[in-house]
Design a protein around this motif. Structure first.
Motif, PDB file in Angstrom:
ATOM      1  N   UNK A  53       6.745  -5.116 -19.785  1.00  7.42           N
ATOM      2  CA  UNK A  53       7.329  -6.339 -19.839  1.00  7.42           C
ATOM      3  C   UNK A  53       6.744  -6.895 -19.045  1.00  7.42           C
ATOM      4  N   UNK A  54       5.918  -8.458 -18.929  1.00  9.29           N
ATOM      5  CA  UNK A  54       4.679  -9.158 -18.620  1.00  9.29           C
ATOM      6  C   UNK A  54       4.352 -10.330 -18.405  1.00  9.29           C
ATOM      7  N   UNK A  55       4.727 -10.817 -17.631  1.00 14.39           N
ATOM      8  CA  UNK A  55       4.961 -11.839 -16.890  1.00 14.39           C
ATOM      9  C   UNK A  55       4.725 -13.272 -18.302  1.00 14.39           C
ATOM     10  N   UNK A  56       5.044 -14.118 -17.757  1.00 12.86           N
ATOM     11  CA  UNK A  56       4.869 -15.576 -18.598  1.00 12.86           C
ATOM     12  C   UNK A  56       5.096 -17.001 -18.168  1.00 12.86           C
ATOM     13  N   UNK A  57       4.368 -17.428 -18.025  1.00 13.00           N
ATOM     14  CA  UNK A  57       5.131 -19.004 -17.765  1.00 13.00           C
ATOM     15  C   UNK A  57       5.940 -18.914 -16.315  1.00 13.00           C
ATOM     16  N   UNK A  58       5.062 -18.311 -15.420  1.00  7.09           N
ATOM     17  CA  UNK A  58       5.925 -18.394 -14.134  1.00  7.09           C
ATOM     18  C   UNK A  58       6.722 -17.442 -13.339  1.00  7.09           C
ATOM     19  N   UNK A  59       7.901 -16.921 -13.326  1.00  5.87           N
ATOM     20  CA  UNK A  59       8.688 -16.460 -13.253  1.00  5.87           C
ATOM     21  C   UNK A  59       9.433 -15.457 -14.538  1.00  5.87           C
ATOM     22  N   UNK A  60       9.576 -16.292 -15.785  1.00  4.95           N
ATOM     23  CA  UNK A  60       9.778 -15.214 -17.399  1.00  4.95           C
ATOM     24  C   UNK A  60       8.695 -13.422 -17.355  1.00  4.95           C
ATOM     25  N   UNK A  61       9.889 -13.365 -17.602  1.00  8.26           N
ATOM     26  CA  UNK A  61       8.949 -11.900 -18.080  1.00  8.26           C
ATOM     27  C   UNK A  61       9.587 -11.800 -19.828  1.00  8.26           C
ATOM     28  N   UNK A  62       8.100 -11.229 -20.855  1.00 10.83           N
ATOM     29  CA  UNK A  62       8.381 -10.591 -21.751  1.00 10.83           C
ATOM     30  C   UNK A  62       7.959  -9.836 -21.850  1.00 10.83           C
ATOM     31  N   UNK A  63       8.439  -9.297 -23.868  1.00 15.20           N
ATOM     32  CA  UNK A  63       7.914  -7.367 -24.271  1.00 15.20           C
ATOM     33  C   UNK A  63       5.673  -8.161 -24.519  1.00 15.20           C
ATOM     34  N   UNK A  64       5.808  -6.790 -24.722  1.00 19.36           N
ATOM     35  CA  UNK A  64       4.352  -6.944 -24.898  1.00 19.36           C
ATOM     36  C   UNK A  64       4.272  -5.365 -25.340  1.00 19.36           C
ATOM     37  N   UNK A  65       3.087  -5.659 -26.103  1.00 23.03           N
ATOM     38  CA  UNK A  65       2.082  -4.140 -26.430  1.00 23.03           C
ATOM     39  C   UNK A  65       1.418  -4.005 -25.283  1.00 23.03           C
ATOM     40  N   UNK A  66       1.177  -2.598 -24.323  1.00 20.10           N
ATOM     41  CA  UNK A  66       0.749  -2.594 -22.934  1.00 20.10           C
ATOM     42  C   UNK A  66      -0.728  -2.201 -23.825  1.00 20.10           C
ATOM     43  N   UNK A  67      -1.696  -2.672 -23.116  1.00 21.04           N
ATOM     44  CA  UNK A  67      -3.152  -2.378 -24.349  1.00 21.04           C
ATOM     45  C   UNK A  67      -3.770  -2.406 -22.078  1.00 21.04           C
ATOM     46  N   UNK A  68      -5.112  -1.834 -22.232  1.00 23.61           N
ATOM     47  CA  UNK A  68      -5.793  -1.282 -21.356  1.00 23.61           C
ATOM     48  C   UNK A  68      -5.029  -0.796 -20.419  1.00 23.61           C
ATOM     49  N   UNK A  69      -4.487   0.245 -21.565  1.00 25.51           N
ATOM     50  CA  UNK A  69      -3.565   1.162 -20.331  1.00 25.51           C
ATOM     51  C   UNK A  69      -5.025   2.848 -20.253  1.00 25.51           C
ATOM     52  N   UNK A  70      -5.353   3.054 -19.714  1.00 27.18           N
ATOM     53  CA  UNK A  70      -6.158   4.393 -19.563  1.00 27.18           C
ATOM     54  C   UNK A  70      -5.601   5.684 -20.103  1.00 27.18           C
ATOM     55  N   UNK A  71      -4.237   5.600 -20.302  1.00 27.56           N
ATOM     56  CA  UNK A  71      -3.524   7.020 -20.035  1.00 27.56           C
ATOM     57  C   UNK A  71      -3.563   6.709 -22.313  1.00 27.56           C
ATOM     58  N   UNK A  72      -3.793   5.280 -22.794  1.00 26.45           N
ATOM     59  CA  UNK A  72      -3.638   6.058 -24.240  1.00 26.45           C
ATOM     60  C   UNK A  72      -4.962   5.897 -24.924  1.00 26.45           C
TER      61      UNK A  72
END
Length: 153
Positions: A53-72
């Motif tokens: 879940x990533x934040x968008x337009x203030x206080x809302x959260x939406x699903x997104x692909x996890x990028x920039x994750x060192x583990x990946x």
């Protein structure tokens, strides 16, 4: 392509096109697209696709692909980076990376595979890479990320 692959591919398309805030919304969108799914299936898909879940337009959260994750970042890419990397220096928003002779292309390719959104692009020579960063402030941040990778595995 199997049903699971088709469904997961559709999930990625849906979360790319729409702001999906809940699993229920995802189930509804998939059903509209002709997929019969349960909440348990969606939970598993979310886990397998590394959605977060990533934040968008203030206080809302939406699903997104996890990028920039060192583990990946694959172990192979990390090994190439570590094998060729010698040093890094900052020239404003350009990182100048020194590598072992002949390793410039390979290390630049590894840097590209890290998928850091603040890296605009890389140009590699035989033993030197110019790595353009979006702005001067983010250069130190990228060096910290490189150092973190150098300490992995």
């Amino acid at each position: 392509m199997g049903m699971k692959k088709q469904r997961q591919s559709k999930i990625l398309t849906i979360i790319d096109e729409y702001n999906i805030e809940t699993q229920e919304e995802l189930v509804d969108s998939l059903e509209k697209a002709g997929f019969k799914v349960t909440q348990a299936t969606i939970s598993r898909d979310i886990r397998e696709l590394s959605l977060t879940k990533v934040s968008f337009s203030g206080d809302k959260q939406k699903y997104a692909v996890l990028k920039n994750n060192e583990n990946s970042i694959s172990e192979k890419v990390i090994k190439v980076f570590k094998a060729g990397f010698l040093s890094v220096d900052i020239a404003q928003n350009i990182l100048v990376v020194k590598t072992l002779p002949g390793m410039g292309q390979a290390v630049a390719s590894a840097i590209d595979a890290f998928n850091y959104s603040n890296i605009v692009g890389t140009i590699a020579g035989d033993d030197t890479i110019f790595c353009a960063i979006k702005n001067t402030n983010e250069a130190n941040f990228i060096i910290k990320k490189f150092n973190k990778i150098l300490q992995m595995i």
